[in-house]
Scaffold this motif. Sequence first.
Motif, mmCIF file in Angstrom:
data_model
loop_
_atom_site.group_PDB
_atom_site.id
_atom_site.type_symbol
_atom_site.label_atom_id
_atom_site.label_comp_id
_atom_site.label_asym_id
_atom_site.label_seq_id
_atom_site.Cartn_x
_atom_site.Cartn_y
_atom_site.Cartn_z
ATOM 1 N N MET B 1 0.857 -1.248 0.004
ATOM 2 C CA MET B 1 0.081 -0.045 -0.045
ATOM 3 C C MET B 1 0.884 1.580 -0.133
ATOM 4 S SD MET B 1 -3.371 0.933 0.068
ATOM 5 C CE MET B 1 -4.691 -0.127 0.795
ATOM 6 N N PRO B 2 1.847 1.472 0.837
ATOM 7 C CA PRO B 2 2.655 2.589 0.791
ATOM 8 C C PRO B 2 3.426 2.816 -0.416
ATOM 9 C CG PRO B 2 3.343 1.237 2.888
ATOM 10 C CD PRO B 2 2.345 0.495 1.915
ATOM 11 N N MET B 3 3.676 1.474 -0.877
ATOM 12 C CA MET B 3 4.564 1.854 -2.309
ATOM 13 C C MET B 3 3.513 2.297 -3.364
ATOM 14 S SD MET B 3 6.975 -1.217 -3.841
ATOM 15 C CE MET B 3 6.279 -1.789 -5.315
ATOM 16 N N TYR B 4 2.367 1.689 -3.393
ATOM 17 C CA TYR B 4 1.437 2.064 -4.270
ATOM 18 C C TYR B 4 1.127 3.705 -4.457
ATOM 19 C CZ TYR B 4 -3.127 2.438 -6.919
ATOM 20 O OH TYR B 4 -4.135 2.648 -7.599
ATOM 21 N N PHE B 5 0.776 4.131 -3.002
ATOM 22 C CA PHE B 5 0.659 5.568 -3.034
ATOM 23 C C PHE B 5 1.937 6.464 -3.026
ATOM 24 C CE2 PHE B 5 -3.149 4.233 -0.759
ATOM 25 C CZ PHE B 5 -4.096 5.094 -1.511
ATOM 26 N N GLY B 6 3.285 5.643 -2.975
ATOM 27 C CA GLY B 6 4.258 6.335 -3.218
ATOM 28 C C GLY B 6 4.389 6.648 -4.872
ATOM 29 N N VAL B 7 4.087 5.699 -5.481
ATOM 30 C CA VAL B 7 4.103 5.747 -6.973
ATOM 31 C C VAL B 7 3.271 6.745 -7.495
ATOM 32 C CG1 VAL B 7 4.096 4.554 -9.229
ATOM 33 C CG2 VAL B 7 5.288 3.433 -7.211
ATOM 34 N N GLY B 8 2.334 6.675 -6.731
ATOM 35 C CA GLY B 8 1.009 7.472 -7.362
ATOM 36 C C GLY B 8 1.351 8.954 -6.753
ATOM 37 N N ALA B 9 2.173 9.213 -5.753
ATOM 38 C CA ALA B 9 2.422 10.542 -5.585
ATOM 39 C C ALA B 9 3.237 11.273 -6.663
ATOM 40 C CB ALA B 9 2.883 10.831 -3.967
ATOM 41 N N LEU B 10 4.341 10.287 -7.113
ATOM 42 C CA LEU B 10 5.300 10.800 -7.991
ATOM 43 C C LEU B 10 4.819 11.128 -9.347
ATOM 44 C CD1 LEU B 10 8.263 10.868 -8.050
ATOM 45 C CD2 LEU B 10 8.233 8.634 -9.165
ATOM 46 N N ALA B 11 3.598 9.920 -9.575
ATOM 47 C CA ALA B 11 2.808 10.337 -11.013
ATOM 48 C C ALA B 11 2.200 11.425 -10.725
ATOM 49 C CB ALA B 11 2.143 9.130 -11.185
ATOM 50 N N ALA B 12 1.373 11.802 -9.614
ATOM 51 C CA ALA B 12 0.726 13.079 -9.626
ATOM 52 C C ALA B 12 1.535 14.219 -9.699
ATOM 53 C CB ALA B 12 0.017 13.021 -8.116
ATOM 54 N N VAL B 13 2.515 14.278 -8.929
ATOM 55 C CA VAL B 13 3.528 15.397 -9.441
ATOM 56 C C VAL B 13 3.955 15.700 -10.783
ATOM 57 C CG1 VAL B 13 5.798 16.508 -8.668
ATOM 58 C CG2 VAL B 13 4.641 15.361 -6.959
ATOM 59 N N VAL B 14 4.402 14.599 -11.330
ATOM 60 C CA VAL B 14 4.812 14.718 -12.606
ATOM 61 C C VAL B 14 3.672 14.797 -13.712
ATOM 62 C CG1 VAL B 14 5.706 13.420 -14.690
ATOM 63 C CG2 VAL B 14 6.695 12.907 -12.502
ATOM 64 N N LEU B 15 2.573 14.274 -13.589
ATOM 65 C CA LEU B 15 1.402 14.528 -14.727
ATOM 66 C C LEU B 15 0.835 15.982 -14.446
ATOM 67 C CD1 LEU B 15 -0.011 10.929 -14.633
ATOM 68 C CD2 LEU B 15 1.569 11.962 -16.115
ATOM 69 N N ALA B 16 0.601 16.385 -13.165
ATOM 70 C CA ALA B 16 -0.156 17.568 -12.727
ATOM 71 C C ALA B 16 0.643 18.727 -13.394
ATOM 72 C CB ALA B 16 -0.139 17.890 -11.308
ATOM 73 N N ARG B 17 2.109 18.574 -13.400
ATOM 74 C CA ARG B 17 2.767 19.600 -13.822
ATOM 75 C C ARG B 17 2.739 20.036 -15.581
ATOM 76 N NH1 ARG B 17 8.833 19.229 -11.761
ATOM 77 N NH2 ARG B 17 9.284 20.919 -13.083
ATOM 78 N N ARG B 18 2.164 18.993 -16.330
ATOM 79 C CA ARG B 18 1.838 19.132 -17.521
ATOM 80 C C ARG B 18 0.457 19.862 -17.811
ATOM 81 N NH1 ARG B 18 4.159 14.522 -20.385
ATOM 82 N NH2 ARG B 18 2.448 14.486 -21.695
ATOM 83 N N GLU B 19 -0.329 19.946 -16.619
ATOM 84 C CA GLU B 19 -1.414 20.496 -17.159
ATOM 85 C C GLU B 19 -1.564 22.204 -17.076
ATOM 86 O OE1 GLU B 19 -4.242 18.806 -18.157
ATOM 87 O OE2 GLU B 19 -3.674 16.840 -17.540
ATOM 88 N N ALA B 20 -2.620 22.787 -17.748
ATOM 89 C CA ALA B 20 -2.800 24.320 -17.798
ATOM 90 C C ALA B 20 -3.172 24.811 -16.678
ATOM 91 C CB ALA B 20 -2.981 24.593 -18.975
ATOM 92 N N THR B 21 -4.427 24.477 -16.125
ATOM 93 C CA THR B 21 -5.074 25.179 -15.215
ATOM 94 C C THR B 21 -5.008 24.529 -13.938
ATOM 95 O OG1 THR B 21 -7.036 23.938 -15.746
ATOM 96 C CG2 THR B 21 -6.464 25.993 -17.129
#
Lengths: 239, 213, 203
Positions: B1-21
Amino acid sequence: MSADLSHTLTALLRSPASIAASITEGRDLRSIARASLLALLVGTLVFGGVVGSHRGSLQMLYAALKLPWVSMLTLALSVPVLHGARAAFERPEPFAQSAALMLAASARTALVLLALAPALALALQVLRGYHAAVVLSALSYGLAGLAGVGLLRRGLGPAEGRLALLGFVLSAHLLTSAQVAWGLRPWLVRPSADVVLVRPPEGTFAEELARAGFSAAGIYDSTRSKAREAERRAHGEPR
Amino acid sequence: MPMYFGVGALAAVVLARREATPAARATTAAAALLAWPLWAPIALSREPPARGPSTRGPEARILRALEEALEAVRGTPLATLLPQRSVEAMRASVARASQRVGELEAAVALPSHDPERARRRLEGLEAEGASSRTLATARVHLDNIERLARLLSRERRALDELADLCDALRSQLVLARYAGSNLHGIGDTVDEVAARVDGLDGVFHLEETEAPP
Amino acid sequence: MESFEPCPHPTPAPDDGFSSRMVTRRDIHPARALLRILTGFAFACAFGAAAGAGHPAPERLVDAMGVAAPPLAFGLFFTPSLWVLLTLFDRGVGAFEIARAAARGVSTTGMVLAGLVPLTVFFELSAGGPDGQRFAAALELCAVTFAGLLGLRAFACDVLEAAPAGRAGASTTALVLGTCGLGVLLGAHLVPGAILALHGGFR
C-alpha cells in the motif's frame, strides 16, 4: 468541466457505442477516463456501503472503502491482459485506449450498481438472512456487470475473433476480481464473525467456492477429512 | 500500500505539472494518486491529430475553404446561398470520403495486395502449366488488386478536384462580399460543389457499375 | 452469431505503437523478425519469472526459462525443419516468409504472456497454502496453453497465406499443422514440469 463531465456520464449510460467509438479513435480519452474514475469511485463506494449495511456499524464504512479498491486493483491487473490479447488477435491498440475501455466499462457497471443500491439496501433490511444477502449482492453485481460487458464488446470492434477475445479478457477479469475481493474480505460478515477491516490472507476464492459447493451438497469439512483419511489408508499412505 | 501511494504521489507531481489550469492540475493529481496504473498511460497519451480536420491534403484544403467561405458570407445576403446546415453535411461527406481513402491506402499497402507480387505469381503459375482453375483464382486476385488501386486513385482525384472547386468558391464569395458579383454565378458554383460532394459517396457505386462482371 | 475464422483476414493496423510493431502482418526485415523472436522470448521469460514469484530463488530463473523455451525452440528449430520439408516438396514458401511467420508466432505468444505478468504475480503472492498454489499453477498452465495456441495459429496462418495460389494444398496444410502439432507436444512436455518446479513441487 462539469458540463463535459455530465455529458460523458450521460453518454456512458445512454450511448455506450459513442463512448466505444471515441475510445477506438483515441478521442477524448482524458475526459472519458476522468468521468469514468469518478463514476467508478462513487458507484462502488455506495454499493460497498450498502453491502456492509447487512452487518451495519463499522462494516458499512469498511466495505465502502474497500470496494473501490477491488475495482481499481482489478482494472490495473486486467488492462495489460486486454492489451496483450488484443495484439495477439491482430487488433493492436495503444495501451491508453485499452485502459480507457476497461475503465469506461467498469464505470458503466458502477453506475448500474449505484442504481441498484437503494433496492438492495431495502432488500437487505427486509430479508435479514446471510445467505439471501449473499445471493442478492451477487445477483446485483452480475446484472451490473452485463452493462459493462456491453460497452467492452462494442469497444473491441467488429474484428474477427471478437468473442474469443472477449471471453478471454472477461475470464481473466472475473478471476482477478474474485481473488482481489477474496483478499480484502470480509464483505457481508456472518453474524457469528467479528467485524475487521481485512482478514488474514488465506487460500484462494476457488477453494472457498469448492468448500461452499460441498457444503451446499451437505458434505462438510469434517466429512471430507474423513473421506481423505480413508483414501490415504486405502493407498497405504502414512498420515 | 505505501509503495502504491508512493508511486501515485510521484505520478501526481509529474502529470499535474503538464496541465495548464489549477483545476485540471488538481483533478489530474487526484486521479494519478488514486489510480496511477490506469491514469498515467491515458494522461501521457497524445490526442490523435485526426480529431479535427487534418492540416494537410485535399480534405484539409476543402474544410479550410468551406470554413473561410462560410466566414465570408456570414451576416451578408450571400449567407442564404451557403447555409450552415449544408456546409455541415458537406463536411461529413468529405470526412467519410477521406476516411475511405485512408482505409484504401492501408489496404493497397498490404504486402498481399502488391500487384507486382500477384503478377509474378500468376506468371509463375502460367509458366508451370498450372490448372485452369488455379490460374483463374490468381487472375481474380490480381484483378481485385488492380481495381482497388483504381478505386483509390479515383477517390483521390475526386477529392483533389473538389478542393480546387472549393478554393474557387471561397475566392468568388470573398470577391462578392467586397466588390459585388453575379449571384447567379455563385449559386452555380455552390450547386456544383454540392453535386461533387454528393458524388463522393457514389464513387464506389460508380466503380461497381464500371467493373467487368 | 459470429462465424469463427481460423485465420483472420489481415487488417490494416490502426496503431503503429509497440504492440503493432510486434504482431501485425507485414514484410519486415529479417533483423526485425529476429528482434520479434527475442522480445517474445523475453516476455515469456518474464511470465515464467512471475509464475515463480511465490517461491523466489535464483535457481528458479532456469525454470522460468523452461516456460519460455517452447516458443523459442519452435521458432529456432522447428521452423527451419518446416522450411526444409516445404522446399523438398516444392511448396514455394521462402525461408524469410517462414522466419517472419515464426517471429510473429513467438511475439504473439510473448505479447499475451506479457499482459498476464502483473496478474500472475498477484495470484502467486495472494494465493496461500498448497491448494492456492495449485490453483495459481493451473491458471498459469491455462494461460500458457492459450498464448501458445494463439502463437501457433498466427504462425500457421502466415505460412499458409505465403504459399503460392495453387500450391497451398492439403499437403502444405498437413505439413504446417504437423509442425504445429510438434510444437504442442514440445510445450506439453516442457511447460507443466517447469511450472511444477517454479512452485517448488507444491511443498
